[in-house]
Design a protein around this motif. Structure first.
Motif, short mmCIF file in Angstrom:
data_model
loop_
_atom_site.label_atom_id
_atom_site.label_comp_id
_atom_site.label_asym_id
_atom_site.label_seq_id
_atom_site.Cartn_x
_atom_site.Cartn_y
_atom_site.Cartn_z
N ARG A 1 11.01 10.48 2.85
CA ARG A 1 9.70 10.05 3.46
C ARG A 1 10.43 9.34 4.65
O ARG A 1 11.30 8.98 5.02
CB ARG A 1 9.18 9.40 3.19
CG ARG A 1 8.36 10.01 2.12
CD ARG A 1 7.47 9.51 1.62
NE ARG A 1 6.60 7.84 2.65
CZ ARG A 1 6.43 7.21 2.12
NH1 ARG A 1 7.06 6.08 1.26
NH2 ARG A 1 5.98 5.98 2.93
N VAL B 1 17.70 16.54 -5.18
CA VAL B 1 16.41 15.11 -4.53
C VAL B 1 14.97 16.35 -4.29
O VAL B 1 15.45 17.54 -3.82
CB VAL B 1 16.90 15.02 -2.85
CG1 VAL B 1 15.53 13.67 -1.61
CG2 VAL B 1 18.28 13.53 -3.33
N ALA B 2 14.27 15.67 -4.18
CA ALA B 2 12.60 16.69 -4.34
C ALA B 2 12.56 15.92 -2.75
O ALA B 2 11.33 17.43 -2.38
CB ALA B 2 11.57 16.07 -5.28
N ARG B 3 11.92 14.97 -2.22
CA ARG B 3 11.30 14.64 -0.85
C ARG B 3 12.22 13.21 -0.36
O ARG B 3 12.30 12.88 -1.15
CB ARG B 3 10.19 13.95 -1.31
CG ARG B 3 9.09 13.59 -0.65
CD ARG B 3 7.35 12.91 -1.17
NE ARG B 3 7.29 14.79 -2.63
CZ ARG B 3 7.15 15.59 -2.30
NH1 ARG B 3 6.15 16.17 -0.94
NH2 ARG B 3 6.30 16.40 -2.83
N GLY C 1 11.71 6.37 1.61
CA GLY C 1 11.20 6.49 0.64
C GLY C 1 12.05 8.08 0.48
O GLY C 1 12.53 9.29 1.62
N VAL C 2 13.17 8.04 -1.06
CA VAL C 2 13.12 8.89 -0.73
C VAL C 2 12.94 9.49 -3.36
O VAL C 2 12.63 8.31 -3.30
CB VAL C 2 14.68 8.82 -1.95
CG1 VAL C 2 15.31 10.46 -1.78
CG2 VAL C 2 15.39 9.11 0.22
N GLU C 3 12.79 10.75 -3.72
CA GLU C 3 11.73 11.67 -3.91
C GLU C 3 13.29 11.95 -5.18
O GLU C 3 13.42 13.05 -4.37
CB GLU C 3 10.33 11.53 -4.37
CG GLU C 3 9.88 12.62 -5.90
CD GLU C 3 8.83 13.02 -5.06
OE1 GLU C 3 8.59 13.90 -5.66
OE2 GLU C 3 8.25 12.68 -4.50
N TRP C 4 13.73 11.40 -6.68
CA TRP C 4 14.44 12.07 -6.91
C TRP C 4 13.67 13.17 -7.80
O TRP C 4 12.88 13.22 -7.85
CB TRP C 4 15.41 11.24 -7.97
CG TRP C 4 15.96 9.55 -7.50
CD1 TRP C 4 15.96 8.79 -8.15
CD2 TRP C 4 16.32 9.83 -6.61
NE1 TRP C 4 16.40 7.68 -7.90
CE2 TRP C 4 17.45 8.56 -5.97
CE3 TRP C 4 17.25 10.36 -5.11
CZ2 TRP C 4 18.23 7.45 -4.65
CZ3 TRP C 4 18.02 9.94 -4.58
CH2 TRP C 4 18.67 8.63 -4.10
N ALA C 5 14.49 14.33 -7.71
CA ALA C 5 14.39 16.01 -8.34
C ALA C 5 13.85 15.15 -10.03
O ALA C 5 15.68 14.79 -10.35
CB ALA C 5 14.73 16.99 -7.97
#
Length: 126
Positions: free
Chosen positions: A30, A26-28, A110-114
């Protein structure tokens, strides 16, 4: 410090979602945090980093979106910014029958996958 329990719950939920979606990392993350949620952003950042250690979220960035507290007077329908400490008396009629409209939020937005590192195969286990 309840920020640690919040951070741990967020990490557990995002880690489970990442595994469910087959994400390697996971990169980020929110979060939406209301002004009245009782969360100290700097303490949450610190706890989030600790809670991420050894998980798919290790190294992830936590971004928080602050939500100002707003209220509405039920009798006269005037809306106002509640502020901190909260002022829950109507600035128009001095009424105390108040509906809190915003400010208690605490949710994952939200979630940003790496991205998978270059050269990593789809069948690799980690």
């Amino acid at each position: 410090m309840h920020e640690m329990s919040i951070a741990t719950a967020v990490v557990e939920q995002v880690d489970a979602a990442a595994r469910e979606h087959g994400a390697d990392a996971v990169a980020r993350v929110r979060l939406q945090v209301g002004e009245l949620a009782g969360v100290v952003p700097s303490a949450l950042d610190f706890c989030f980093e600790l809670a991420c250690a050894g998980t798919l979220l290790e190294g992830a960035v936590l971004e928080t979106e602050a939500v100002p507290a707003r209220a509405r007077c039920v009798p006269c329908e005037v809306e106002w910014a509640v502020g901190m400490p909260p002022d829950l008396g109507c600035p128009h009629c001095d009424g105390t029958r108040v509906e809190l409209l915003a400010g208690r939020e605490l949710q994952i937005l939200g979630v940003e996958w790496a991205a998978r590192p270059a050269g990593a195969g789809a069948g690799q286990e980690g």
